[in-house]
Design a protein around this motif. Sequence first.
Motif, short mmCIF file in Angstrom:
data_model
loop_
_atom_site.label_atom_id
_atom_site.label_comp_id
_atom_site.label_asym_id
_atom_site.label_seq_id
_atom_site.Cartn_x
_atom_site.Cartn_y
_atom_site.Cartn_z
N GLN A 181 44.83 63.19 67.16
CA GLN A 181 44.99 62.94 65.85
C GLN A 181 46.31 62.19 65.63
OE1 GLN A 181 44.67 66.92 64.65
NE2 GLN A 181 42.43 66.80 63.84
N ALA A 182 46.26 61.41 64.63
CA ALA A 182 47.38 60.90 64.25
C ALA A 182 47.90 61.24 62.67
CB ALA A 182 47.35 59.18 64.19
N PHE A 183 49.31 61.21 62.61
CA PHE A 183 49.60 61.92 61.14
C PHE A 183 49.96 60.57 60.39
CE2 PHE A 183 52.82 63.46 58.03
CZ PHE A 183 52.17 64.58 57.91
N LEU A 184 48.87 60.30 59.40
CA LEU A 184 48.95 59.15 58.80
C LEU A 184 48.88 59.46 57.26
CD1 LEU A 184 46.35 57.27 60.72
CD2 LEU A 184 48.85 56.86 60.48
N GLU A 185 49.71 59.01 56.38
CA GLU A 185 49.72 59.28 54.80
C GLU A 185 49.73 60.78 54.49
OE1 GLU A 185 46.66 56.85 53.10
OE2 GLU A 185 47.54 55.05 53.80
N GLY A 186 50.54 61.45 55.16
CA GLY A 186 50.78 62.73 54.97
C GLY A 186 49.60 63.65 55.49
N ALA A 187 48.74 63.47 56.48
CA ALA A 187 47.56 64.20 57.03
C ALA A 187 47.31 64.18 58.21
CB ALA A 187 46.44 64.23 55.82
N TRP A 188 46.91 64.81 59.05
CA TRP A 188 46.59 64.51 60.31
C TRP A 188 44.90 64.08 60.42
CZ3 TRP A 188 49.67 64.49 64.37
CH2 TRP A 188 50.48 65.19 64.39
N GLU A 189 44.68 62.83 60.98
CA GLU A 189 43.46 62.11 60.84
C GLU A 189 42.90 61.95 62.43
OE1 GLU A 189 43.54 58.50 58.70
OE2 GLU A 189 44.50 59.43 56.99
N ASP A 190 41.62 62.30 62.65
CA ASP A 190 41.03 62.22 64.15
C ASP A 190 40.97 60.55 64.30
OD1 ASP A 190 40.46 64.62 63.81
OD2 ASP A 190 38.24 64.68 63.86
N GLN A 191 41.53 60.27 65.52
CA GLN A 191 41.14 58.84 65.99
C GLN A 191 39.79 58.78 67.11
OE1 GLN A 191 43.62 56.42 64.98
NE2 GLN A 191 43.65 58.40 63.53
N TYR A 192 40.14 59.75 68.02
CA TYR A 192 38.73 59.79 68.93
C TYR A 192 38.81 60.93 69.70
CZ TYR A 192 42.35 57.70 72.07
OH TYR A 192 43.49 57.31 72.90
N ALA A 193 37.64 61.22 70.36
CA ALA A 193 37.37 62.62 71.03
C ALA A 193 37.03 62.09 72.39
CB ALA A 193 36.28 63.49 70.14
N PHE A 194 37.40 62.99 73.34
CA PHE A 194 36.84 62.74 74.52
C PHE A 194 37.04 63.93 75.50
CE2 PHE A 194 41.43 62.38 74.41
CZ PHE A 194 41.97 63.21 75.49
N THR A 195 36.35 63.70 76.84
CA THR A 195 36.44 64.89 77.85
C THR A 195 37.14 64.27 79.01
OG1 THR A 195 34.19 64.55 78.65
CG2 THR A 195 34.57 66.03 77.07
N ARG A 196 37.30 65.11 80.12
CA ARG A 196 38.19 64.28 81.14
C ARG A 196 37.04 64.13 82.49
NH1 ARG A 196 42.37 69.17 82.19
NH2 ARG A 196 40.38 70.43 81.58
N GLU A 197 35.87 63.51 81.96
CA GLU A 197 34.83 63.11 82.90
C GLU A 197 35.20 61.62 83.40
OE1 GLU A 197 29.94 61.91 83.46
OE2 GLU A 197 30.91 62.66 81.61
#
Length: 291
Positions: free
Chosen positions: A191-207
Amino acid sequence: MTETTTATRATEAPEAPDTPPAPQLDLDAYLSRIGWSGERRPSATALRALTFAHATSIPFENLDPLLGSAPSLALPDLEAKLVHGRRGGYCYEHNTLLTAALRDFGFTVTGLTARVRVGARGALRPRTHMLLLVHVPGEARPYVADVGFGSIGALLEAVPLVADTEFHDGPRRHRFVREPHPGLEDLWVLQAFLEGAWEDQYAFTREPYEHPDYEVINWHVATNPRSPFHHTLFAQRSTADRHLALVGRTLTETYHDGTRKQRELADEAKVLAVLTADFGIEPPEGVQLPR
């Protein structure tokens, strides 16, 4: 004796042909390209500095897919394009090049893939983004390094893979959160903090993913008619004071204090001029951009 010897030889495996040595990165040229001259040893400090230097020196761009071809992920081709040429690339190119540099330093690097969530609006996307898991000698926790995401929410330097901890990478703020997942482990979500809120960027596993996996994904993303990289120009560049994003003919400048400027470029000639002057990208000879 003769029969036994003959039979034994018949069952022996033939000698394997000599395999050519793997191509080596010109590390001096790479470090010169990103403007880095620190101590060459695999430390957390060096990892953060290398990724920051790369992310702020080599731009993100998709001119090759836009022109109808999947970019080569062979190291000599990446070196010619991103190191010795005035070009950038997208995630597979950037992070494959970074992998070679980090391994030369002595880091252990594992390739991963992620589902991009920026702009997804809840849709389930395929795993098409490449990122890296980096192990630093002497440290228990791995780091996530990613110099190929490009966007305003991208990591600017490697950060430890730890949940629910805020990191400041340059002027940006990031964190990882965990989400339930039916696989072998829960998801890690950047997540990145953008314009006053946390926004998802991407999701992953460690495979772990390997080079042939990225070759397939790279071809799909570059050539599939439904892929945005196949029909829309994307160029992005992060600098010391701002982030530049060119999507089609829309140029957006976002400064670290949150102020933003946006303008439409008049024509293809202006787009090519901006790519050269503002992004440091020399478009291929005779390139014609889609309207």
